[in-house]
Design an enzyme around this catalytic site. Sequence first.
Site, PDB file in Angstrom:
ATOM      1  N   ARG A  97     -21.830   4.684   8.787  1.00 55.83           N
ATOM      2  CA  ARG A  97     -23.022   3.900   9.086  1.00 55.83           C
ATOM      3  C   ARG A  97     -24.082   4.833   9.649  1.00 55.83           C
ATOM      4  NH1 ARG A  97     -21.403   0.608   6.147  1.00 55.83           N
ATOM      5  NH2 ARG A  97     -20.754  -1.526   6.563  1.00 55.83           N
ATOM      6  N   GLU A 107     -32.034   2.524   7.846  1.00 56.22           N
ATOM      7  CA  GLU A 107     -31.651   2.300   6.457  1.00 56.22           C
ATOM      8  C   GLU A 107     -32.365   1.047   5.950  1.00 56.22           C
ATOM      9  OE1 GLU A 107     -27.548   3.252   5.522  1.00 56.22           O
ATOM     10  OE2 GLU A 107     -27.514   1.523   4.184  1.00 56.22           O
ATOM     11  N   HIS A 135     -26.644   4.655  -0.043  1.00 52.61           N
ATOM     12  CA  HIS A 135     -25.514   3.786   0.326  1.00 52.61           C
ATOM     13  C   HIS A 135     -24.764   3.299  -0.923  1.00 52.61           C
ATOM     14  CE1 HIS A 135     -24.072   0.992   3.785  1.00 52.61           C
ATOM     15  NE2 HIS A 135     -23.102   1.144   2.902  1.00 52.61           N
TER      16      HIS A 135
HETATM   17  N1  LIG Z   1     -20.992   4.219   2.402  1.00 54.67           N
HETATM   18  C1  LIG Z   1     -20.422   3.104   1.980  1.00 54.67           C
HETATM   19  O1  LIG Z   1     -20.795   2.557   0.953  1.00 54.67           O
HETATM   20  C2  LIG Z   1     -19.278   2.526   2.729  1.00 54.67           C
HETATM   21  C3  LIG Z   1     -19.155   2.689   4.087  1.00 54.67           C
HETATM   22  N2  LIG Z   1     -18.083   2.172   4.750  1.00 54.67           N
HETATM   23  C4  LIG Z   1     -17.965   2.386   6.192  1.00 54.67           C
HETATM   24  O2  LIG Z   1     -16.737   3.070   6.445  1.00 54.67           O
HETATM   25  C5  LIG Z   1     -16.147   2.502   7.609  1.00 54.67           C
HETATM   26  C6  LIG Z   1     -14.676   2.805   7.657  1.00 54.67           C
HETATM   27  O3  LIG Z   1     -13.955   2.035   6.721  1.00 54.67           O
HETATM   28  P1  LIG Z   1     -12.358   2.062   6.711  1.00 54.67           P
HETATM   29  O4  LIG Z   1     -11.859   3.456   6.594  1.00 54.67           O
HETATM   30  O5  LIG Z   1     -11.897   1.060   5.738  1.00 54.67           O
HETATM   31  O6  LIG Z   1     -12.059   1.552   8.201  1.00 54.67           O
HETATM   32  P2  LIG Z   1     -10.765   1.778   9.070  1.00 54.67           P
HETATM   33  O7  LIG Z   1     -10.805   0.721  10.116  1.00 54.67           O
HETATM   34  O8  LIG Z   1      -9.566   1.881   8.201  1.00 54.67           O
HETATM   35  O9  LIG Z   1     -11.004   3.216   9.728  1.00 54.67           O
HETATM   36  C7  LIG Z   1     -11.895   3.459  10.759  1.00 54.67           C
HETATM   37  C8  LIG Z   1     -11.188   4.329  11.798  1.00 54.67           C
HETATM   38  O10 LIG Z   1     -12.133   4.759  12.759  1.00 54.67           O
HETATM   39  C9  LIG Z   1     -11.513   4.763  14.019  1.00 54.67           C
HETATM   40  N3  LIG Z   1     -12.542   4.725  15.065  1.00 54.67           N
HETATM   41  C10 LIG Z   1     -13.493   3.792  15.263  1.00 54.67           C
HETATM   42  N4  LIG Z   1     -14.265   4.132  16.310  1.00 54.67           N
HETATM   43  C11 LIG Z   1     -13.783   5.299  16.780  1.00 54.67           C
HETATM   44  C12 LIG Z   1     -14.150   6.143  17.865  1.00 54.67           C
HETATM   45  N5  LIG Z   1     -15.171   5.857  18.677  1.00 54.67           N
HETATM   46  N6  LIG Z   1     -13.442   7.248  18.072  1.00 54.67           N
HETATM   47  C13 LIG Z   1     -12.410   7.550  17.275  1.00 54.67           C
HETATM   48  N7  LIG Z   1     -12.012   6.800  16.217  1.00 54.67           N
HETATM   49  C14 LIG Z   1     -12.696   5.680  15.989  1.00 54.67           C
HETATM   50  C15 LIG Z   1     -10.609   3.552  14.002  1.00 54.67           C
HETATM   51  O11 LIG Z   1      -9.569   3.679  14.942  1.00 54.67           O
HETATM   52  C16 LIG Z   1     -10.088   3.575  12.564  1.00 54.67           C
HETATM   53  O12 LIG Z   1      -8.883   4.289  12.465  1.00 54.67           O
HETATM   54  C17 LIG Z   1     -16.516   1.021   7.482  1.00 54.67           C
HETATM   55  O13 LIG Z   1     -16.426   0.354   8.728  1.00 54.67           O
HETATM   56  C18 LIG Z   1     -17.934   1.082   6.968  1.00 54.67           C
HETATM   57  O14 LIG Z   1     -18.842   1.145   8.040  1.00 54.67           O
HETATM   58  C19 LIG Z   1     -17.114   1.489   4.097  1.00 54.67           C
HETATM   59  C20 LIG Z   1     -17.196   1.291   2.744  1.00 54.67           C
HETATM   60  C21 LIG Z   1     -18.292   1.767   1.942  1.00 54.67           C
HETATM   61  O1  LIG Z   2     -18.069  -1.985   2.551  1.00 54.26           O
HETATM   62  C1  LIG Z   2     -18.902  -1.484   3.313  1.00 54.26           C
HETATM   63  O2  LIG Z   2     -18.773  -1.495   4.554  1.00 54.26           O
HETATM   64  C2  LIG Z   2     -20.111  -0.865   2.759  1.00 54.26           C
HETATM   65  O3  LIG Z   2     -20.834  -0.214   3.444  1.00 54.26           O
HETATM   66  C3  LIG Z   2     -20.437  -1.033   1.332  1.00 54.26           C
HETATM   67  O4  LIG Z   2     -19.403  -1.261   0.518  1.00 54.26           O
END
Ligand SMILES: NC(=O)C1=CN([C@@H]2O[C@H](COP(=O)(O)OP(=O)(O)OC[C@H]3O[C@@H](n4cnc5c(N)ncnc54)[C@H](O)[C@@H]3O)[C@@H](O)[C@H]2O)C=CC1
Ligand SMILES: O=C(O)C(=O)CO
Length: 327
Positions: free
Chosen positions: A237, A266, A285
């Site tokens: 993000r 964004e 994004h």
């Molecule tokens: N660019 C894009 O299009 C996309 C972006 N995303 C972003 O990616 C993020 C992650 O997705 P996932 O891997 O599925 O989530 P997830 O929940 O599997 O992994 C996130 C990890 O970050 C850790 N975490 C959170 N805050 C922390 C901190 N302050 N210090 C240390 N570790 C911390 C959590 O413990 C967790 O293990 C989503 O929340 C979303 O914001 C997701 C999909 C698409």
């Molecule tokens: O899934 C998310 O969190 C995204 O940012 C876009 O897929």
Amino acid sequence: MKIFINRRIPEVGIKMLEDTGLEIFIPEHENLSHDEWMSYCKSHDAILSVGMDFKFDKDFFNECPNIKAIALYSVGFDHVDIKEANQRNIPVGNTPDVLSKATSDVAFLLMQAVARRASYNFEKVKDGNWGDFEPLHALGQELYGKTLGIFGLGRIGFEMAKKSKAAFDMDIIYHNRHKNEEAEKELNAKYVSFEELVSRSDVLSVHANFKPEQKELFNAEIFEKMKPDSIFINTARGGFHNQKDLYEALISKQIWGAGLDVTNPEPIFKDDPILELSNVCVLPHIGSATIEARNAMAKLAAENLIAFSKGQKMPACANPEIYSDNN
Ligand SMILES: NC(=O)C1=CN([C@@H]2O[C@H](COP(=O)(O)OP(=O)(O)OC[C@H]3O[C@@H](n4cnc5c(N)ncnc54)[C@H](O)[C@@H]3O)[C@@H](O)[C@H]2O)C=CC1
Ligand SMILES: O=C(O)C(=O)CO
């Protein structure tokens, strides 16, 4: 159950909802004003929400008491006040796993694009400036054996680490809320403090889920502690980084380059000076923007709503605590 979908999603999801006999409404135009959002939400029972601009905050929940379920078309749920949803027993579905490979592909792509100066070289070609074979010009850096630091080693961070290990035999260090045993075993990943992650990474890639208290965690103070040859990647993000500080760190060569799929703000302003830099690659994004991931997200979002309509638990729920007896 009447479902409001703010923007068209792949047909597979629409069909699943219709085949189940659920009534859906998709507005003619896609860029809804806040008032349009609110009026559609007030007249529906559930929302399938695409994008992160609309915030599901306390005011929303107070003003739309008819809403009984939210299915996000995203894994991230930082635009939803989960506490408020919990208080009203509203399940918030999301789309984990199905987009992890696609999103980590973009982080991997940005890492290589920056390391090999793809933006700079592409601009040169577009300017009709192919250049001679110049031994000292436009040199990138190789990633083989370098250290990849993952901030937030969850589903997407794991996929990024796995690819980087396989392709470049990178050493993986990570900082996470909890140790990731699978990554330690499979990828020989090493848990480090946040300070160590920042100072040791050749590539620092952000994959954590965003919370307001982490706003601009990556700022001048942190960029200053990174290696001068390091690359900063953010596909999580935009709120995680201070973009002005990142710009300063790049022009003063405190760090080597940056790859962003998410920006702050964004969308990014067209005249943001960071876009002028040759050591930066910015994408709009597109992490989950593959046919496969977007279809799977549509399916999962539909499954969440269908389960809800049958009085069942959503298969992918950001607030599963509402299903526990203690809530
Ligand atoms: N660019 C894009 O299009 C996309 C972006 N995303 C972003 O990616 C993020 C992650 O997705 P996932 O891997 O599925 O989530 P997830 O929940 O599997 O992994 C996130 C990890 O970050 C850790 N975490 C959170 N805050 C922390 C901190 N302050 N210090 C240390 N570790 C911390 C959590 O413990 C967790 O293990 C989503 O929340 C979303 O914001 C997701 C999909 C698409
Ligand atoms: O899934 C998310 O969190 C995204 O940012 C876009 O897929």
